[in-house]
Design a protein around this motif. Structure first.
Motif, PDB file in Angstrom:
ATOM      1  N   UNK A  92       0.840  -1.188   0.000  1.00  0.00           N
ATOM      2  CA  UNK A  92       0.000   0.000   0.000  1.00  0.00           C
ATOM      3  C   UNK A  92       0.874   1.236   0.000  1.00  0.00           C
ATOM      4  N   UNK A  93       2.053   1.113   0.590  1.00  0.00           N
ATOM      5  CA  UNK A  93       2.995   2.222   0.557  1.00  0.00           C
ATOM      6  C   UNK A  93       2.681   3.333   1.535  1.00  0.00           C
ATOM      7  N   UNK A  94       1.949   3.009   2.551  1.00  0.00           N
ATOM      8  CA  UNK A  94       1.702   4.037   3.555  1.00  0.00           C
ATOM      9  C   UNK A  94       1.944   3.443   4.927  1.00  0.00           C
ATOM     10  N   UNK A  95       2.148   4.302   5.827  1.00  0.00           N
ATOM     11  CA  UNK A  95       2.396   3.872   7.195  1.00  0.00           C
ATOM     12  C   UNK A  95       1.198   4.241   8.042  1.00  0.00           C
ATOM     13  N   UNK A  96       0.668   3.290   8.752  1.00  0.00           N
ATOM     14  CA  UNK A  96      -0.507   3.488   9.579  1.00  0.00           C
ATOM     15  C   UNK A  96      -0.072   3.523  11.045  1.00  0.00           C
TER      16      UNK A  96
ATOM     17  N   UNK B 268       2.145   3.191  13.843  1.00  0.00           N
ATOM     18  CA  UNK B 268       3.406   2.472  13.965  1.00  0.00           C
ATOM     19  C   UNK B 268       3.387   1.162  13.198  1.00  0.00           C
ATOM     20  N   UNK B 269       2.348   0.908  12.450  1.00  0.00           N
ATOM     21  CA  UNK B 269       2.212  -0.336  11.721  1.00  0.00           C
ATOM     22  C   UNK B 269       2.444  -0.117  10.233  1.00  0.00           C
TER      23      UNK B 269
ATOM     24  N   UNK C 167       2.759 -10.146  12.569  1.00  0.00           N
ATOM     25  CA  UNK C 167       1.498  -9.627  12.036  1.00  0.00           C
ATOM     26  C   UNK C 167       0.683  -9.081  13.202  1.00  0.00           C
ATOM     27  N   UNK C 168       0.339  -7.810  13.112  1.00  0.00           N
ATOM     28  CA  UNK C 168      -0.436  -7.162  14.167  1.00  0.00           C
ATOM     29  C   UNK C 168      -1.935  -7.247  13.916  1.00  0.00           C
TER      30      UNK C 168
ATOM     31  N   UNK D 277      -1.243  -5.966   8.540  1.00  0.00           N
ATOM     32  CA  UNK D 277      -0.429  -4.952   9.199  1.00  0.00           C
ATOM     33  C   UNK D 277       0.706  -5.625   9.965  1.00  0.00           C
ATOM     34  N   UNK D 278       1.918  -5.142   9.692  1.00  0.00           N
ATOM     35  CA  UNK D 278       3.123  -5.654  10.333  1.00  0.00           C
ATOM     36  C   UNK D 278       3.688  -4.608  11.285  1.00  0.00           C
TER      37      UNK D 278
END
Length: 88
Positions: A10-14, A16-17, A44-45, A65-66
């Motif tokens: 996706x190329x975005x940061x959510x 801290x994930x 995997x979170x 989400x990692x």
């Protein structure tokens, strides 16, 4: 299934994930199996497969989400990902 539909970042940061988008997930694969598979690449979170209210099945795509960017890079070290015989 087309190679272009492989796992995509996706190329975005959510927060801290770090999140990836997964397409063409077989309808027989649940969030639990998706999380188990991708756990081999890192921590995997969260795993999210949106469901279709009309059919009751997931929509064949989702997000993983990692914890770290390195976990995501580990996913992309492998060229293809096969779940239940289908390339995602």
């Amino acid at each position: 299934m087309a190679a272009a539909s492989a796992v995509q970042a996706v190329g975005r940061r959510s927060g801290r994930l770090f999140e990836i988008f997964v397409a063409e997930v077989p309808w027989t694969v649940a969030s639990k199996e998706l999380k188990e598979y991708f756990s081999q690449f890192g921590s995997v979170q969260r795993c999210y497969l949106p469901f279709d209210k009309d059919t009751g099945f997931h929509r064949s795509y989702g997000w993983i989400q990692f914890s770290t960017h390195e976990d995501v890079q580990n996913v992309f070290q492998k060229n293809t990902h096969i779940l239940e015989g289908a390339k995602v």
